[in-house]
Design a protein around this motif. Structure first.
Motif, short mmCIF file in Angstrom:
data_model
loop_
_atom_site.label_atom_id
_atom_site.label_comp_id
_atom_site.label_asym_id
_atom_site.label_seq_id
_atom_site.Cartn_x
_atom_site.Cartn_y
_atom_site.Cartn_z
N THR A 37 14.31 7.95 -10.50
CA THR A 37 14.28 7.31 -11.59
C THR A 37 13.26 7.65 -12.52
O THR A 37 13.49 8.10 -13.70
CB THR A 37 14.10 5.83 -11.42
N SER A 38 11.91 7.56 -11.95
CA SER A 38 10.79 7.87 -12.85
C SER A 38 10.58 9.43 -13.19
O SER A 38 10.22 9.73 -14.26
CB SER A 38 9.64 7.41 -12.07
N THR A 39 10.66 10.29 -12.22
CA THR A 39 10.27 11.58 -12.15
C THR A 39 11.52 12.71 -13.01
O THR A 39 11.46 13.36 -13.61
CB THR A 39 10.04 12.21 -10.79
N LEU A 98 0.72 -1.23 -0.16
CA LEU A 98 -0.19 0.07 -0.09
C LEU A 98 0.97 1.15 0.07
O LEU A 98 0.44 2.27 -0.64
CB LEU A 98 -1.03 -0.23 1.37
N ALA A 99 2.00 1.12 0.79
CA ALA A 99 2.81 2.47 0.79
C ALA A 99 3.66 2.61 -0.60
O ALA A 99 3.73 3.78 -1.03
CB ALA A 99 3.83 2.17 1.91
N VAL A 100 3.76 1.59 -1.07
CA VAL A 100 4.58 1.63 -2.37
C VAL A 100 3.50 2.08 -3.56
O VAL A 100 3.88 3.10 -4.18
CB VAL A 100 5.19 0.12 -2.95
N GLY A 101 2.48 1.70 -3.42
CA GLY A 101 1.41 2.19 -4.30
C GLY A 101 1.07 3.67 -4.29
O GLY A 101 1.10 4.53 -5.23
N THR A 102 1.06 4.09 -3.13
CA THR A 102 1.03 5.55 -2.71
C THR A 102 1.97 6.45 -3.28
O THR A 102 1.73 7.54 -3.87
CB THR A 102 0.78 5.80 -1.07
N ILE A 103 3.15 5.88 -3.04
CA ILE A 103 4.45 6.66 -3.51
C ILE A 103 4.41 6.63 -5.07
O ILE A 103 4.66 7.71 -5.77
CB ILE A 103 5.81 5.91 -3.17
N SER A 126 4.15 9.91 -7.26
CA SER A 126 5.15 10.07 -8.25
C SER A 126 4.65 10.58 -9.82
O SER A 126 5.44 11.25 -10.26
CB SER A 126 6.23 9.13 -8.44
N ARG A 127 3.55 10.05 -10.14
CA ARG A 127 3.01 10.21 -11.52
C ARG A 127 2.64 11.72 -11.67
O ARG A 127 2.71 12.34 -12.75
CB ARG A 127 1.67 9.52 -11.79
N TYR A 158 14.08 5.09 1.24
CA TYR A 158 14.96 4.76 0.10
C TYR A 158 14.16 4.72 -1.07
O TYR A 158 14.41 4.83 -2.27
CB TYR A 158 15.62 3.46 0.43
N VAL A 159 12.94 3.79 -0.76
CA VAL A 159 12.01 3.58 -2.07
C VAL A 159 11.60 4.92 -2.68
O VAL A 159 11.42 5.00 -3.96
CB VAL A 159 10.97 2.76 -1.78
N PHE A 160 11.14 5.84 -1.81
CA PHE A 160 10.51 7.16 -2.34
C PHE A 160 11.69 7.73 -3.11
O PHE A 160 11.27 8.42 -4.27
CB PHE A 160 10.09 7.83 -1.16
#
Length: 307
Positions: free
Chosen positions: A120-122, A45-50, A54-55, A112-114
């Protein structure tokens, strides 16, 4: 000046850019959530929110990078310099994505994931993909030739997707099927991405100049004026909405396939077979697209594809 792309080799070189982009993009769409939850121990859930937030940032960074590309002046052109500058950071960012420190606390891993996901993405993916997406229009003004370039782009993009889908899990298993194995796998795939972008850079030429650029009279359009002009263009709005739905569908399907193979079919390795068949059918279909576009036009072929 002949503004047409002259050789099959240059078309292939152009397509290699999307092959390189898809090394990381497909990995993010298909395997990243699986890696985060099953190997890095990060809450889904936390990853999905990040990823969702990010989008939003990514849409802003796309506009900023578009402005930067438009104002770039170098002996290599506007877009190609960024392919050379960003290919190594792009590969390194992919390695960082799949290198969550196992010994850190849950909160530290989430931070770290955030940071790495947004980096990478943004930032980095935007800094290489926006210039690459602009390159088509800078190589030729011929509408049919642009269609052919797009076919090579999609063909090589699908080849990149097929490569990632087919080799990622076997490589992870080869290196020990643990967190470190993912890092080693993306060190190899990162080198492949760099090679693809170098082919893209050295094999293409920017021929199209802005109106007035050859006599030094080209003028930069103010940022505010350019953005307002976009939102007054109904065709841009239509295509933006269609592409948003397309990528939503792509992300949902790509991100759930590995979980479907593992939890429903009982064999995670089936993800290679499922995605491989899908990609092979795509590649086969692309060989007919140029003929259809020439005969029916891009709009009509696009409408047929949507149906």
């Amino acid at each position: 000046m002949n503004r047409k792309v002259k050789t099959i080799l240059e078309r292939f070189s152009y397509g290699c850019g999307d092959f390189g982009c898809n090394i990381i993009y497909t990995a993010m769409s298909t395997f990243l959530l699986f890696y985060y939850t099953d190997y890095a121990g990060v809450n889904a859930l936390a990853v999905g929110t990040i990823m969702m937030f990010s989008r939003v940032f990514d849409g802003i960074s796309d506009i900023i990078m578009g402005i930067i590309v438009d104002r770039t002046k170098s002996r290599f052109g506007k877009a190609r310099p960024w392919l050379l500058r960003m290919c190594v950071p792009f590969a390194l960012s992919g390695v960082l994505l799949f290198s969550v420190p196992a010994g850190w606390t849950s909160a530290a891993r989430l931070v770290y994931v955030f940071i790495t996901y947004n980096l990478t993405s943004t930032v980095i993916y935007t800094a290489i993909n926006v210039p690459y997406s602009s390159l088509n229009a800078l190589m030729t003004q011929d509408p049919y030739e642009r269609s052919v370039l797009s076919i090579f782009r999609n063909l090589l993009a699908t080849a990149g997707t097929l490569t990632i889908n087919m080799v990622t899990l076997p490589l992870v298993e080869f290196f020990g099927d643990n967190g470190a194995a993912w890092t080693k796998t993306f060190c190899i795939l990162g080198l492949l991405a760099i090679a693809a972008f170098l082919i893209n850079f050295f094999g293409t030429t920017e021929r199209v100049k802005a109106v007035g650029a050859e006599n030094g009279k080209a003028q930069d359009v103010p940022v505010r004026e350019g953005i307002l002009a976009l939102f007054k263009n109904k065709y841009w709005i239509m295509m933006t909405c269609v592409l948003a739905l397309f990528f939503l569908n792509y992300s949902v399907n790509g991100g759930t396939t590995v979980f479907y193979a593992k939890d429903i079919l009982g064999d995670r390795d089936l993800v290679s077979t499922i995605n491989g068949i899908f990609n092979i059918v795509q590649i086969a279909g692309m060989f007919f697209i140029a003929m259809l576009v020439k005969k029916l036009g891009k709009r009509n072929v696009f409408a047929m594809g949507l149906v």
